[in-house]
Design an enzyme around this catalytic site. Structure first.
Site, short mmCIF file in Angstrom:
data_model
loop_
_atom_site.label_atom_id
_atom_site.label_comp_id
_atom_site.label_asym_id
_atom_site.label_seq_id
_atom_site.Cartn_x
_atom_site.Cartn_y
_atom_site.Cartn_z
CB CYS A 23 -0.98 -0.02 1.17
SG CYS A 23 -0.21 -0.04 2.81
NE ARG A 29 -4.48 1.47 1.72
CZ ARG A 29 -4.27 2.23 0.67
NH1 ARG A 29 -5.11 2.17 -0.37
NH2 ARG A 29 -3.24 3.06 0.62
CG ASP A 137 -5.18 5.92 2.32
OD1 ASP A 137 -5.26 5.54 3.51
OD2 ASP A 137 -4.30 6.68 1.90
P1 4NP Z 1 -1.82 2.77 4.10
O1 4NP Z 1 -2.47 4.11 4.69
O2 4NP Z 1 -1.27 3.12 2.74
O3 4NP Z 1 -2.98 1.84 4.01
O4 4NP Z 1 -0.76 2.36 5.08
C1 4NP Z 1 -1.77 5.33 4.77
C2 4NP Z 1 -0.94 5.56 5.84
C3 4NP Z 1 -0.28 6.78 5.94
C4 4NP Z 1 -0.46 7.74 4.97
C5 4NP Z 1 -1.28 7.49 3.89
C6 4NP Z 1 -1.94 6.28 3.79
N1 4NP Z 1 0.20 8.98 5.09
O5 4NP Z 1 -0.06 9.87 4.25
O6 4NP Z 1 1.00 9.17 6.01
#
Ligand code: 4NP
Length: 166
Positions: A23, A29, A137
């Site tokens: 991800c 995710r 997300d």
């Molecule tokens: P992930 O979610 O891609 O599912 O781990 C996110 C975690 C952090 C961020 C964006 C999406 N961020 O912008 O820090």
């Protein structure tokens, strides 16, 4: 990275199938998908056939545990998320046979970073539903987003296991 994950291959065993969940941040995710896959593969008695990990296309959260909100959803269903965040790296494209991305942006990114087309795909493609091809997300949203990640990953992990360890 999962501390107790099996190694890529053992001297006295068949090569393992490498599965990498990807991800953006590797704290919501993909750690959920990784933890669920390990949990379910262990229950099926097939975990030793796999080399499982997760990673993010971004490196901002490297070294961090999974997001508290994602861990709470998983733990409420008895699934522990042991991974620490890391960014994808070049060796992933040879180590892992299946680079399973949570959305199109991250699939585009891993391919730009060197993932072969025949080893990279959308995690939800296994469900065969053209109306739902991405895991949204949840990071900036409410609790329902984390529940949706669980629901989608729950179904997709079962289908990947049916396909890879029938
Ligand atoms: P992930 O979610 O891609 O599912 O781990 C996110 C975690 C952090 C961020 C964006 C999406 N961020 O912008 O820090």
């Amino acid at each position: 990275m999962t501390p107790d994950r099996p190694s890529a291959s053992g001297a006295d065993s068949a090569p393992r199938t490498g599965v990498l969940f990807v991800c953006l941040g590797n704290i919501c995710r993909s750690p959920l998908a990784e933890g669920l896959f390990i949990h379910r593969a262990r229950k099926r008695g097939v975990l030793d056939r796999f080399d499982v990990d997760s990673a993010g296309t971004g490196g901002w959260h490297a070294g961090e545990a999974a997001d508290d909100r994602m861990r709470a959803v998983a733990e409420s269903r008895g699934v522990v998320l042991p991974s620490r965040a890391r960014q994808v790296r070049d060796e992933d494209w040879t180590r892992f046979h299946h680079v399973l991305c949570m959305d199109r942006d991250n699939l585009d990114r891993v391919r730009t970073m060197g993932a072969p087309e025949d080893r990279s795909s959308l995690f939800l493609s296994v469900l065969g539903d053209p109306r739902r091809v991405e895991v949204p997300d949840p990071y900036y949203g409410g609790p329902e987003g984390f529940e949706l990640v669980w629901e989608l990953a729950d179904r997709a992990v079962e289908s990947w296991l049916d396909r890879l360890a029938p």
